[in-house]
Design a protein around this motif. Structure first.
Motif, PDB file in Angstrom:
ATOM      1  N   ALA A 176      -6.024  12.077   3.020  1.00 12.30           N
ATOM      2  CA  ALA A 176      -6.338  10.654   2.930  1.00 12.30           C
ATOM      3  C   ALA A 176      -5.351   9.831   3.747  1.00 12.30           C
ATOM      4  N   ALA A 177      -4.072  10.204   3.695  1.00  9.96           N
ATOM      5  CA  ALA A 177      -3.072   9.510   4.504  1.00  9.96           C
ATOM      6  C   ALA A 177      -3.347   9.696   5.995  1.00  9.96           C
ATOM      7  N   LEU A 178      -3.821  10.870   6.363  1.00 11.96           N
ATOM      8  CA  LEU A 178      -4.204  11.131   7.759  1.00 11.96           C
ATOM      9  C   LEU A 178      -5.333  10.199   8.189  1.00 11.96           C
ATOM     10  N   LEU A 179      -6.347  10.064   7.340  1.00 18.06           N
ATOM     11  CA  LEU A 179      -7.475   9.179   7.669  1.00 18.06           C
ATOM     12  C   LEU A 179      -7.033   7.726   7.774  1.00 18.06           C
ATOM     13  N   LEU A 180      -6.133   7.308   6.891  1.00 18.16           N
ATOM     14  CA  LEU A 180      -5.629   5.938   6.951  1.00 18.16           C
ATOM     15  C   LEU A 180      -4.824   5.714   8.231  1.00 18.16           C
ATOM     16  N   THR A 181      -4.066   6.709   8.643  1.00 16.97           N
ATOM     17  CA  THR A 181      -3.316   6.609   9.892  1.00 16.97           C
ATOM     18  C   THR A 181      -4.251   6.485  11.083  1.00 16.97           C
ATOM     19  N   ALA A 182      -5.347   7.245  11.072  1.00 17.49           N
ATOM     20  CA  ALA A 182      -6.327   7.142  12.154  1.00 17.49           C
ATOM     21  C   ALA A 182      -6.932   5.746  12.200  1.00 17.49           C
ATOM     22  N   GLU A 183      -7.141   5.133  11.042  1.00 19.57           N
ATOM     23  CA  GLU A 183      -7.729   3.799  10.991  1.00 19.57           C
ATOM     24  C   GLU A 183      -6.750   2.727  11.461  1.00 19.57           C
ATOM     25  N   LEU A 184      -5.490   2.829  11.041  1.00 22.84           N
ATOM     26  CA  LEU A 184      -4.494   1.799  11.358  1.00 22.84           C
ATOM     27  C   LEU A 184      -3.828   2.034  12.714  1.00 22.84           C
ATOM     28  N   GLY A 185      -3.795   3.280  13.168  1.00 20.39           N
ATOM     29  CA  GLY A 185      -3.263   3.582  14.480  1.00 20.39           C
ATOM     30  C   GLY A 185      -1.766   3.431  14.630  1.00 20.39           C
TER      31      GLY A 185
END
Length: 216
Positions: A176-185
């Protein structure tokens, strides 16, 4: 019951907290998917890993009710425990590196299972949430000013799997943290659950690193 080890992944700076991970070093002890699913259900951790080839880092990941092609905290914990330079998951090969007491793995956002990323205005709102009813995997998060390093955006998060498998709230969730990082960049320092910490960093080639401290 077959032999297994337990580590805590994404511990806080003081070594506390972290999400427990079950690791079966001898994957052949539970050869079939049905056997592995039964073991994972019996152990009851949010994820259990079966190591099929320790030298090559081949692993198989299960929640109490389903098999996962990739998950963050199992990869970080197994990499730390087994001491490999890469892991082979059903989704793809995950590179591993170590920086001080932090173990990092690099993966692609599309490998992560779907999560509903739900932003809140403050960490207080996230802290006040009650466990939602089963149905969807919800990652509740808010930006904070807290960060161990200036280059990391502080995030307060809580994870609710919604699977009705006994895990109402996940203490620390790398995917989930990985997906959030992809979203926020941008790089993140996620404080999740009771005090677990997850570091993330987007890389130039589209991969995203997820890292944390591991302890027994």
């Amino acid at each position: 019951m077959i032999d297994f080890e337990v580590v805590r992944v994404f511990c806080g700076a003081d070594g506390r907290f972290g999400n427990r991970l079950g690791v079966v070093r001898d994957g052949a002890a539970a050869a079939s998917r049905e056997e592995r699913q039964a073991v994972a259900g019996e152990l009851g951790f949010s994820e259990t890993v079966f190591v099929d080839d320790a030298a090559r880092g081949v692993i198989d990941i299960y929640t109490p009710t389903t098999r996962l092609p990739f998950a963050g905290h199992p990869c970080v914990g197994t990499a730390w425990l087994v001491g490999v330079s890469s892991l082979v998951t059903a989704a793809g090969t995950v590179s591993v590196r170590r920086d001080g007491d932090v173990t990092w793995v690099a993966a692609r956002a599309e490998w992560a299972p779907p999560r509903t990323l739900r932003e809140y205005a403050s960490s207080g709102e996230v802290d006040a949430l009650e466990v939602p009813p089963p149905g969807e995997w919800i990652y509740a998060w808010a930006r904070t000013d807290e960060s161990a390093e200036a280059s990391f955006q502080g995030i307060r998060a809580r994870g609710f799997p919604g699977r009705s498998d006994g895990i109402d709230e996940d203490e620390a969730t790398g995917a989930a943290a990985l997906l959030l990082t992809a979203e926020l960049g941008r790089p993140l320092l996620v404080t999740q659950g009771r005090g677990s910490q997850i570091f993330t960093r987007p890389l130039a080639d589209g991969l995203i690193e997820v890292g944390g401290r591991v302890s027994r």
